[in-house]
Design an enzyme around this catalytic site. Structure first.
Site, PDB file in Angstrom:
ATOM      1  N   LYS A  11       0.821  -1.212   0.000  1.00 54.10           N
ATOM      2  CA  LYS A  11       0.000   0.000   0.000  1.00 54.10           C
ATOM      3  C   LYS A  11       0.864   1.274   0.000  1.00 54.10           C
ATOM      4  O   LYS A  11       2.053   1.223   0.317  1.00 54.10           O
ATOM      5  CB  LYS A  11      -0.942  -0.038   1.211  1.00 54.10           C
ATOM      6  CG  LYS A  11      -1.938  -1.198   1.151  1.00 54.10           C
ATOM      7  CD  LYS A  11      -2.962  -1.141   2.274  1.00 54.10           C
ATOM      8  CE  LYS A  11      -3.932  -2.308   2.191  1.00 54.10           C
ATOM      9  NZ  LYS A  11      -5.011  -2.221   3.205  1.00 54.10           N
ATOM     10  N   TYR A  51     -12.159  -1.681  -3.623  1.00 60.97           N
ATOM     11  CA  TYR A  51     -12.682  -1.875  -2.271  1.00 60.97           C
ATOM     12  C   TYR A  51     -14.203  -1.673  -2.225  1.00 60.97           C
ATOM     13  O   TYR A  51     -14.745  -1.346  -1.169  1.00 60.97           O
ATOM     14  CB  TYR A  51     -11.973  -0.939  -1.288  1.00 60.97           C
ATOM     15  CG  TYR A  51     -10.619  -1.453  -0.831  1.00 60.97           C
ATOM     16  CD1 TYR A  51     -10.510  -2.617  -0.071  1.00 60.97           C
ATOM     17  CD2 TYR A  51      -9.439  -0.771  -1.141  1.00 60.97           C
ATOM     18  CE1 TYR A  51      -9.286  -3.095   0.357  1.00 60.97           C
ATOM     19  CE2 TYR A  51      -8.204  -1.247  -0.717  1.00 60.97           C
ATOM     20  CZ  TYR A  51      -8.139  -2.411   0.032  1.00 60.97           C
ATOM     21  OH  TYR A  51      -6.917  -2.891   0.461  1.00 60.97           O
ATOM     22  N   PHE A  59     -15.407   4.094   7.022  1.00 60.36           N
ATOM     23  CA  PHE A  59     -14.018   4.414   6.661  1.00 60.36           C
ATOM     24  C   PHE A  59     -13.779   4.427   5.149  1.00 60.36           C
ATOM     25  O   PHE A  59     -12.654   4.664   4.699  1.00 60.36           O
ATOM     26  CB  PHE A  59     -13.049   3.432   7.336  1.00 60.36           C
ATOM     27  CG  PHE A  59     -13.288   1.975   6.996  1.00 60.36           C
ATOM     28  CD1 PHE A  59     -12.823   1.425   5.811  1.00 60.36           C
ATOM     29  CD2 PHE A  59     -13.972   1.146   7.874  1.00 60.36           C
ATOM     30  CE1 PHE A  59     -13.034   0.093   5.493  1.00 60.36           C
ATOM     31  CE2 PHE A  59     -14.187  -0.199   7.571  1.00 60.36           C
ATOM     32  CZ  PHE A  59     -13.710  -0.724   6.375  1.00 60.36           C
ATOM     33  N   ARG A  87      -2.512 -14.541   4.226  1.00 61.07           N
ATOM     34  CA  ARG A  87      -3.199 -13.804   5.308  1.00 61.07           C
ATOM     35  C   ARG A  87      -2.460 -14.008   6.639  1.00 61.07           C
ATOM     36  O   ARG A  87      -2.374 -13.095   7.452  1.00 61.07           O
ATOM     37  CB  ARG A  87      -4.659 -14.267   5.433  1.00 61.07           C
ATOM     38  CG  ARG A  87      -5.530 -13.966   4.226  1.00 61.07           C
ATOM     39  CD  ARG A  87      -5.858 -12.516   4.035  1.00 61.07           C
ATOM     40  NE  ARG A  87      -6.574 -11.935   5.152  1.00 61.07           N
ATOM     41  CZ  ARG A  87      -7.313 -10.820   5.070  1.00 61.07           C
ATOM     42  NH1 ARG A  87      -7.434 -10.177   3.904  1.00 61.07           N
ATOM     43  NH2 ARG A  87      -7.896 -10.327   6.113  1.00 61.07           N
ATOM     44  N   THR A  93      -5.765  -7.193  10.435  1.00 64.50           N
ATOM     45  CA  THR A  93      -6.028  -5.890   9.806  1.00 64.50           C
ATOM     46  C   THR A  93      -5.508  -4.744  10.675  1.00 64.50           C
ATOM     47  O   THR A  93      -4.870  -3.815  10.173  1.00 64.50           O
ATOM     48  CB  THR A  93      -7.548  -5.710   9.597  1.00 64.50           C
ATOM     49  OG1 THR A  93      -8.050  -6.847   8.903  1.00 64.50           O
ATOM     50  CG2 THR A  93      -7.861  -4.455   8.810  1.00 64.50           C
ATOM     51  N   ARG A 104       2.354  -6.796   8.728  1.00 65.52           N
ATOM     52  CA  ARG A 104       1.659  -5.622   9.289  1.00 65.52           C
ATOM     53  C   ARG A 104       2.243  -5.232  10.644  1.00 65.52           C
ATOM     54  O   ARG A 104       2.350  -4.036  10.957  1.00 65.52           O
ATOM     55  CB  ARG A 104       0.161  -5.892   9.360  1.00 65.52           C
ATOM     56  CG  ARG A 104      -0.502  -5.767   7.984  1.00 65.52           C
ATOM     57  CD  ARG A 104      -1.934  -6.229   7.983  1.00 65.52           C
ATOM     58  NE  ARG A 104      -2.625  -5.851   6.748  1.00 65.52           N
ATOM     59  CZ  ARG A 104      -3.802  -6.348   6.391  1.00 65.52           C
ATOM     60  NH1 ARG A 104      -4.415  -7.246   7.149  1.00 65.52           N
ATOM     61  NH2 ARG A 104      -4.377  -5.943   5.273  1.00 65.52           N
ATOM     62  N   ASN A 114      -2.085   0.037   6.690  1.00 70.38           N
ATOM     63  CA  ASN A 114      -1.592  -1.219   7.233  1.00 70.38           C
ATOM     64  C   ASN A 114      -0.712  -2.008   6.264  1.00 70.38           C
ATOM     65  O   ASN A 114      -0.666  -3.231   6.301  1.00 70.38           O
ATOM     66  CB  ASN A 114      -2.755  -2.059   7.785  1.00 70.38           C
ATOM     67  CG  ASN A 114      -3.788  -2.393   6.721  1.00 70.38           C
ATOM     68  OD1 ASN A 114      -3.629  -2.003   5.566  1.00 70.38           O
ATOM     69  ND2 ASN A 114      -4.825  -3.109   7.102  1.00 70.38           N
ATOM     70  N   HIS A 117      -2.203  -5.314   1.263  1.00 69.74           N
ATOM     71  CA  HIS A 117      -3.494  -5.980   1.043  1.00 69.74           C
ATOM     72  C   HIS A 117      -3.222  -7.449   0.777  1.00 69.74           C
ATOM     73  O   HIS A 117      -2.216  -7.791   0.161  1.00 69.74           O
ATOM     74  CB  HIS A 117      -4.197  -5.383  -0.177  1.00 69.74           C
ATOM     75  CG  HIS A 117      -5.292  -6.264  -0.712  1.00 69.74           C
ATOM     76  ND1 HIS A 117      -6.525  -6.330  -0.128  1.00 69.74           N
ATOM     77  CD2 HIS A 117      -5.301  -7.148  -1.754  1.00 69.74           C
ATOM     78  CE1 HIS A 117      -7.269  -7.207  -0.795  1.00 69.74           C
ATOM     79  NE2 HIS A 117      -6.552  -7.712  -1.789  1.00 69.74           N
ATOM     80  N   GLU A 128      -9.187 -10.067  -8.340  1.00 68.64           N
ATOM     81  CA  GLU A 128      -8.252  -8.964  -8.083  1.00 68.64           C
ATOM     82  C   GLU A 128      -7.030  -9.066  -9.000  1.00 68.64           C
ATOM     83  O   GLU A 128      -6.537  -8.041  -9.493  1.00 68.64           O
ATOM     84  CB  GLU A 128      -7.836  -8.985  -6.614  1.00 68.64           C
ATOM     85  CG  GLU A 128      -9.006  -8.633  -5.690  1.00 68.64           C
ATOM     86  CD  GLU A 128      -8.747  -8.912  -4.221  1.00 68.64           C
ATOM     87  OE1 GLU A 128      -9.656  -8.666  -3.401  1.00 68.64           O
ATOM     88  OE2 GLU A 128      -7.639  -9.365  -3.874  1.00 68.64           O
TER      89      GLU A 128
HETATM   90  P1  ATP Z   1      -7.212  -5.817   2.908  1.00 69.20           P
HETATM   91  O1  ATP Z   1      -8.532  -6.101   2.192  1.00 69.20           O
HETATM   92  O2  ATP Z   1      -6.617  -4.471   2.537  1.00 69.20           O
HETATM   93  O3  ATP Z   1      -6.249  -6.951   2.752  1.00 69.20           O
HETATM   94  P2  ATP Z   1      -8.323  -6.755   5.375  1.00 69.20           P
HETATM   95  O4  ATP Z   1      -8.948  -7.817   4.531  1.00 69.20           O
HETATM   96  O5  ATP Z   1      -7.428  -7.172   6.494  1.00 69.20           O
HETATM   97  O6  ATP Z   1      -7.500  -5.739   4.465  1.00 69.20           O
HETATM   98  P3  ATP Z   1     -10.818  -5.336   5.310  1.00 69.20           P
HETATM   99  O7  ATP Z   1     -11.863  -5.505   6.344  1.00 69.20           O
HETATM  100  O8  ATP Z   1     -11.004  -5.952   3.973  1.00 69.20           O
HETATM  101  O9  ATP Z   1      -9.442  -5.811   5.976  1.00 69.20           O
HETATM  102  O10 ATP Z   1     -10.575  -3.772   5.156  1.00 69.20           O
HETATM  103  C1  ATP Z   1      -9.931  -3.247   4.001  1.00 69.20           C
HETATM  104  C2  ATP Z   1      -9.000  -2.146   4.427  1.00 69.20           C
HETATM  105  O11 ATP Z   1      -9.778  -1.039   4.905  1.00 69.20           O
HETATM  106  C3  ATP Z   1      -8.077  -2.476   5.607  1.00 69.20           C
HETATM  107  O12 ATP Z   1      -6.930  -3.182   5.235  1.00 69.20           O
HETATM  108  C4  ATP Z   1      -7.746  -1.100   6.108  1.00 69.20           C
HETATM  109  O13 ATP Z   1      -6.785  -0.454   5.266  1.00 69.20           O
HETATM  110  C5  ATP Z   1      -9.089  -0.390   5.950  1.00 69.20           C
HETATM  111  N1  ATP Z   1      -9.910  -0.494   7.175  1.00 69.20           N
HETATM  112  C6  ATP Z   1     -10.639  -1.566   7.587  1.00 69.20           C
HETATM  113  N2  ATP Z   1     -11.284  -1.310   8.743  1.00 69.20           N
HETATM  114  C7  ATP Z   1     -10.959  -0.039   9.063  1.00 69.20           C
HETATM  115  C8  ATP Z   1     -11.302   0.838  10.146  1.00 69.20           C
HETATM  116  N3  ATP Z   1     -12.119   0.450  11.120  1.00 69.20           N
HETATM  117  N4  ATP Z   1     -10.775   2.091  10.132  1.00 69.20           N
HETATM  118  C9  ATP Z   1      -9.963   2.507   9.137  1.00 69.20           C
HETATM  119  N5  ATP Z   1      -9.599   1.748   8.095  1.00 69.20           N
HETATM  120  C10 ATP Z   1     -10.087   0.490   8.052  1.00 69.20           C
HETATM  121 MG    MG Z   2     -10.047  -7.408   2.792  1.00 69.90          MG
END
Ligand code: ATP
Ligand code: MG
Length: 148
Positions: A11, A51, A59, A87, A93, A104, A114, A117, A128
């Site tokens: 990212k 996304y 968010f 993962r 996350t 992370r 974080n 992805h 994707e």
């Molecule tokens: P990613 O899809 O990026 O791999 P993830 O699967 O661990 O991450 P998701 O729930 O899909 O988590 O959320 C996508 C992204 O949105 C997170 O990686 C983070 O950058 C952001 N995000 C998620 N929850 C929050 C939150 N509560 N506040 C701020 N940003 C958030």
């Molecule tokens: Mg995700």
């Protein structure tokens, strides 16, 4: 278990902080092979589409702004059990909850920023991967061009 694929992005925060090399080293050390890779920058609408599953979340606008704020490194990775193992390698996350040694835990700045992805299913990994890479830019371990 058969080899399969996942999709990752380093990212904008981790690119800006100079962590591309260290993150790619962790990926290789964990046994993943790089099938496709490109440094690029998402437009706002590409970030919204990528996304889109989160569009109702509070968010979402900040996330789209962040993901389109600078370059990312997008890659397709290949390994046995790729989605689940990646993962595990990236960690939770929220980096405060991520295990020691995960990408992370080492390189994230915050819940939003974080570092990486990782796809959450084989189906999303394929979607994707196709979002970023045409089939003729994907190379299996044997060097053959393959459909994602
Ligand atoms: P990613 O899809 O990026 O791999 P993830 O699967 O661990 O991450 P998701 O729930 O899909 O988590 O959320 C996508 C992204 O949105 C997170 O990686 C983070 O950058 C952001 N995000 C998620 N929850 C929050 C939150 N509560 N506040 C701020 N940003 C958030
Ligand atoms: Mg995700």
């Amino acid at each position: 278990m058969a080899k399969n694929r996942t999709f990752t992005m380093i990212k904008p925060c981790a690119v800006k902080n100079g962590h591309i090399g260290a993150i790619l080293a962790k990926i290789n050390e964990a046994g993943f092979r790089i099938v496709a890779m490109r440094m690029t920058r998402l437009s706002k609408s590409q970030a919204e589409a990528f996304y889109g599953v989160h569009k109702e979340r509070p968010f979402f606008n900040d996330l789209v702004g962040f993901m389109s704020s600078g370059p990312v490194v997008a890659a397709i990775l290949e390994k046995e059990n790729a989605v689940e193992d990646y993962r595990k390698l990236i960690g939770a996350t929220n980096p405060e909850n991520a295990e020691e040694g995960t990408i992370r835990k080492l390189y994230a700045e915050s819940m939003q920023n974080n570092a990486v992805h990782g796809s959450d299913s084989d189906e999303n990994a394929a979607l994707e991967g196709r979002f970023f890479f045409p089939a003729n830019e994907c190379f299996s371990v044997e060097g053959k061009e393959e459909l994602v």
